[in-house]
Scaffold this active site. Sequence first.
Site, PDB file in Angstrom:
ATOM      1  N   SER A 132       0.951  -4.278   2.963  1.00 48.05           N
ATOM      2  CA  SER A 132      -0.362  -4.644   2.433  1.00 48.05           C
ATOM      3  C   SER A 132      -0.648  -6.141   2.621  1.00 48.05           C
ATOM      4  O   SER A 132      -0.617  -6.642   3.749  1.00 48.05           O
ATOM      5  CB  SER A 132      -0.434  -4.230   0.964  1.00 48.05           C
ATOM      6  N   HIS A 155      -3.264  -1.247   5.923  1.00 45.39           N
ATOM      7  CA  HIS A 155      -4.272  -0.330   5.398  1.00 45.39           C
ATOM      8  C   HIS A 155      -5.486  -1.122   4.924  1.00 45.39           C
ATOM      9  O   HIS A 155      -5.393  -2.333   4.694  1.00 45.39           O
ATOM     10  CB  HIS A 155      -3.701   0.496   4.236  1.00 45.39           C
TER      11      HIS A 155
END
Length: 284
Positions: A132, A155
């Site tokens: 992340s 993501h």
Amino acid sequence: MEQYSNLSSGRQETEAPDQPMPEVGQRPISPAMEALQQLGQTSMPGSESNIFCMTIIGQIEGHLILPPQNKTTKYEHIIPQLVAAEQNPRIEGLMILLNTVGGDVEAGLAIAEMIASMSKPTVTIVIGGGHSIGVPIAVSSTYSYIAESATMTIHPIRMNGLVIGVPQTFEYMEKMQERVVRFVVSHSRITEERFKELMFKTGELNRDIGTAVGGADAVKYGLMDAVGGIGEALKQLNTIIESRRQQNGITGTQQQAPFVPFSPNATDTSTGTLPNVHSGELPQ
């Protein structure tokens, strides 16, 4: 300071009431051990080492305090350490160890910008995972490594909780996501098209969109510089430090001059007068 009489010897002794006394049978805690317990960090290395090692583990905590059972890295602890390492003339390089699941976007970007803007060489190592918002931190250094078994999850930005004004919230998230994309692309060799392709790809993760990139694939995509561990990272960092020493005309046995802060009230030791502050003259 309080004075009291030692009735057995008749001597006058002093006592500092502000310092708490350790309990009976309890050893006093050293400053290094206290820093290790509170921050998960060893003390800033002095003359024995010219490389400062920093760890970013667990979840990166931002403006909100996470539950106590979460393993977190607080950005208000990391940023002052980066400033101290930048100011310390004995520190010639930084090595950042990453094993994080991500966390607060703005806190992660703040740490990444701090690392990228440092004048001293930096090397990051992803061990375990750099997921992340850990991806921008991983690519922010001068040179980056990733362990062969480590992964990096790419993501889109997510949020939870109450959403007020759905179109405005989506627009804000899209702008923040573009900030992350621009930072990663500008500090690595991956293209914007490939990074967005990995970001929005489906089928790689359960109940999620995005891509889990392994160590070799991260290097192949241009996200990280090389596959390696602590030995390779230290060797690379020492190589960069030695190269900068040669560029600055400093040999391996010479040390940098100690930093002397400027004080407008300092007197000139040669003349005993104050320096001309208005003309920009600094004390010699």
